[in-house]
Design a protein around this motif. Structure first.
Motif, mmCIF file in Angstrom:
data_model
loop_
_atom_site.group_PDB
_atom_site.id
_atom_site.type_symbol
_atom_site.label_atom_id
_atom_site.label_comp_id
_atom_site.label_asym_id
_atom_site.label_seq_id
_atom_site.Cartn_x
_atom_site.Cartn_y
_atom_site.Cartn_z
ATOM 1 N N GLN A 1 0.839 -1.199 0.000
ATOM 2 C CA GLN A 1 0.000 0.000 0.000
ATOM 3 C C GLN A 1 0.877 1.253 0.000
ATOM 4 O O GLN A 1 1.890 1.325 0.687
ATOM 5 C CB GLN A 1 -0.917 0.005 1.220
ATOM 6 C CG GLN A 1 -1.885 -1.156 1.281
ATOM 7 C CD GLN A 1 -2.640 -1.227 2.597
ATOM 8 O OE1 GLN A 1 -2.451 -0.385 3.474
ATOM 9 N NE2 GLN A 1 -3.488 -2.231 2.753
ATOM 10 N N GLY A 2 0.483 2.242 -0.803
ATOM 11 C CA GLY A 2 1.214 3.496 -0.846
ATOM 12 C C GLY A 2 2.425 3.491 -1.757
ATOM 13 O O GLY A 2 3.057 4.532 -1.940
ATOM 14 N N SER A 3 2.751 2.350 -2.351
ATOM 15 C CA SER A 3 3.934 2.255 -3.203
ATOM 16 C C SER A 3 3.558 2.413 -4.669
ATOM 17 O O SER A 3 2.388 2.458 -5.040
ATOM 18 C CB SER A 3 4.640 0.916 -2.991
ATOM 19 O OG SER A 3 3.830 -0.155 -3.467
ATOM 20 N N TYR A 4 4.596 2.513 -5.515
ATOM 21 C CA TYR A 4 4.428 2.497 -6.954
ATOM 22 C C TYR A 4 4.953 1.161 -7.473
ATOM 23 O O TYR A 4 5.853 0.569 -6.877
ATOM 24 C CB TYR A 4 5.209 3.631 -7.617
ATOM 25 C CG TYR A 4 4.594 5.001 -7.418
ATOM 26 C CD1 TYR A 4 3.890 5.625 -8.440
ATOM 27 C CD2 TYR A 4 4.729 5.669 -6.204
ATOM 28 C CE1 TYR A 4 3.328 6.882 -8.262
ATOM 29 C CE2 TYR A 4 4.176 6.931 -6.017
ATOM 30 C CZ TYR A 4 3.479 7.531 -7.044
ATOM 31 O OH TYR A 4 2.921 8.774 -6.871
ATOM 32 N N VAL B 1 -6.532 5.144 -8.203
ATOM 33 C CA VAL B 1 -5.086 5.324 -8.206
ATOM 34 C C VAL B 1 -4.774 6.643 -8.904
ATOM 35 O O VAL B 1 -5.316 6.932 -9.975
ATOM 36 C CB VAL B 1 -4.382 4.153 -8.928
ATOM 37 C CG1 VAL B 1 -2.875 4.363 -8.935
ATOM 38 C CG2 VAL B 1 -4.713 2.842 -8.247
ATOM 39 N N VAL C 1 -1.529 13.196 -4.387
ATOM 40 C CA VAL C 1 -0.316 12.629 -4.958
ATOM 41 C C VAL C 1 0.775 13.693 -4.912
ATOM 42 O O VAL C 1 0.677 14.720 -5.587
ATOM 43 C CB VAL C 1 -0.534 12.151 -6.408
ATOM 44 C CG1 VAL C 1 0.757 11.587 -6.981
ATOM 45 C CG2 VAL C 1 -1.637 11.102 -6.472
ATOM 46 N N HIS C 2 1.803 13.457 -4.096
ATOM 47 C CA HIS C 2 2.930 14.377 -3.964
ATOM 48 C C HIS C 2 2.462 15.797 -3.640
ATOM 49 O O HIS C 2 2.947 16.790 -4.209
ATOM 50 C CB HIS C 2 3.781 14.388 -5.236
ATOM 51 C CG HIS C 2 4.335 13.050 -5.593
ATOM 52 N ND1 HIS C 2 5.112 12.296 -4.727
ATOM 53 C CD2 HIS C 2 4.214 12.308 -6.720
ATOM 54 C CE1 HIS C 2 5.452 11.165 -5.314
ATOM 55 N NE2 HIS C 2 4.915 11.138 -6.514
ATOM 56 N N GLY D 1 0.438 3.952 -9.126
ATOM 57 C CA GLY D 1 0.788 4.371 -7.793
ATOM 58 C C GLY D 1 0.281 5.784 -7.492
ATOM 59 O O GLY D 1 -0.113 6.504 -8.402
ATOM 60 N N PRO D 2 0.318 6.212 -6.246
ATOM 61 C CA PRO D 2 0.525 5.337 -5.096
ATOM 62 C C PRO D 2 -0.665 4.404 -4.913
ATOM 63 O O PRO D 2 -1.813 4.819 -5.090
ATOM 64 C CB PRO D 2 0.659 6.326 -3.924
ATOM 65 C CG PRO D 2 -0.091 7.545 -4.371
ATOM 66 C CD PRO D 2 0.091 7.624 -5.854
ATOM 67 N N LEU D 3 -0.383 3.156 -4.584
ATOM 68 C CA LEU D 3 -1.450 2.158 -4.445
ATOM 69 C C LEU D 3 -2.313 2.479 -3.229
ATOM 70 O O LEU D 3 -1.801 2.925 -2.201
ATOM 71 C CB LEU D 3 -0.833 0.765 -4.318
ATOM 72 C CG LEU D 3 -0.018 0.321 -5.545
ATOM 73 C CD1 LEU D 3 0.617 -1.037 -5.295
ATOM 74 C CD2 LEU D 3 -0.897 0.275 -6.795
ATOM 75 N N GLN E 1 -4.905 2.500 0.086
ATOM 76 C CA GLN E 1 -4.875 1.870 1.412
ATOM 77 C C GLN E 1 -6.058 0.908 1.543
ATOM 78 O O GLN E 1 -7.007 1.162 2.272
ATOM 79 C CB GLN E 1 -4.926 2.944 2.510
ATOM 80 C CG GLN E 1 -3.827 3.983 2.413
ATOM 81 C CD GLN E 1 -2.449 3.377 2.666
ATOM 82 O OE1 GLN E 1 -2.289 2.505 3.518
ATOM 83 N NE2 GLN E 1 -1.448 3.856 1.948
#
Length: 242
Positions: free
Chosen positions: A42-45, A74, A100-101, A135-137, A139
């Protein structure tokens, strides 16, 4: 004389059962669309590939539609070019927005459609992978992608059935990406004291080695001086006696 036919023995029945099982296994196996890898954090790319096998003996797969789950949007989805295929990206509004960012996104990709060039596609006995970066995937514990696979003869395989916990695999299962929570990483503040302690130990060892070296040098010089004095005293004693 009339010979009676013996009844089938247990061994014969066993052989028949084995032959039936083997013949049954020799039939066409059912393959379905999958997503690879099947697990992510979770939270990764990550880079994922939708693997599409062709189950038809006479037709080619000419279109693949991948629907992203509405309950797990996503923020960033990009595709990799696949030779002989074009891809169309559809988006939808999301509320609340996806962060996202530091940016708030109000749209997310809802569907990816790959279409083969004329006289192209996935031929019988072949498979094709369609790579995607996401991403980010979200939760959530999983993402279920419902897929439609269209053949050149007009038939459509609908891989849309969601698996159930503890149940058997459905007849037309949808690809599932399992998501796990990110593990807590060690904080830099916690590792700093350990590094400082290591530096202190190194400094102590270096200081001790230096002290021993100086002490050895002093002892060697003292030995040379005492030896020289003893030699001079011996020569004086010989000179006095003569």
């Amino acid at each position: 004389m009339i010979r009676l036919r013996r009844p089938a023995t247990a061994a014969a029945l066993t052989l028949a059962a084995v032959a039936t099982a083997v013949l049954g296994l020799a039939g066409p196996a059912s393959a379905h669309v999958t997503v690879n890898p099947k697990e992510a954090t979770q939270g990764s790319y990550g880079r994922f590939a939708f693997r599409v096998p062709n189950e038809s003996d006479t037709a080619s797969t000419t279109k693949v539609e991948v629907n992203l789950p509405e309950n797990a949007p996503v923020g960033s989805v990009s595709t990799m070019p696949v030779p002989g295929w074009t891809v169309a990206v559809e988006k939808r509004k999301v509320d609340p927005p996806i962060e996202v960012h530091g940016s708030q996104l109000t749209e997310a990709v809802s569907k990816l459609t790959w279409t083969a060039a004329p006289n192209g596609g996935v031929k019988p006995g072949e498979f094709q992978e369609f790579p995607v970066s996401m991403g980010p995937l979200p939760q959530t514990d999983r993402m279920v992608f419902k897929v439609l696979q269209t053949y050149s003869d007009g038939n459509v395989s609908r891989w849309i059935e969601e698996p159930t916990a503890g149940g058997e695999e459905p007849e037309n299962p949808a690809p599932v990406l399992t998501l796990t929570a990110a593990s807590a990483s060690a904080s830099p503040a916690a590792s700093a004291p350990a590094a400082a302690a290591d530096d202190d130990d190194d400094d102590a060892e270096t200081g001790a080695a230096t002290a021993f070296g100086v002490a050895g040098l002093v002892a060697g010089l003292a030995g040379l001086i005492l030896g020289g004095l003893a030699f001079l005293r011996t020569r004086r004693e010989h000179a006095a006696k003569s």
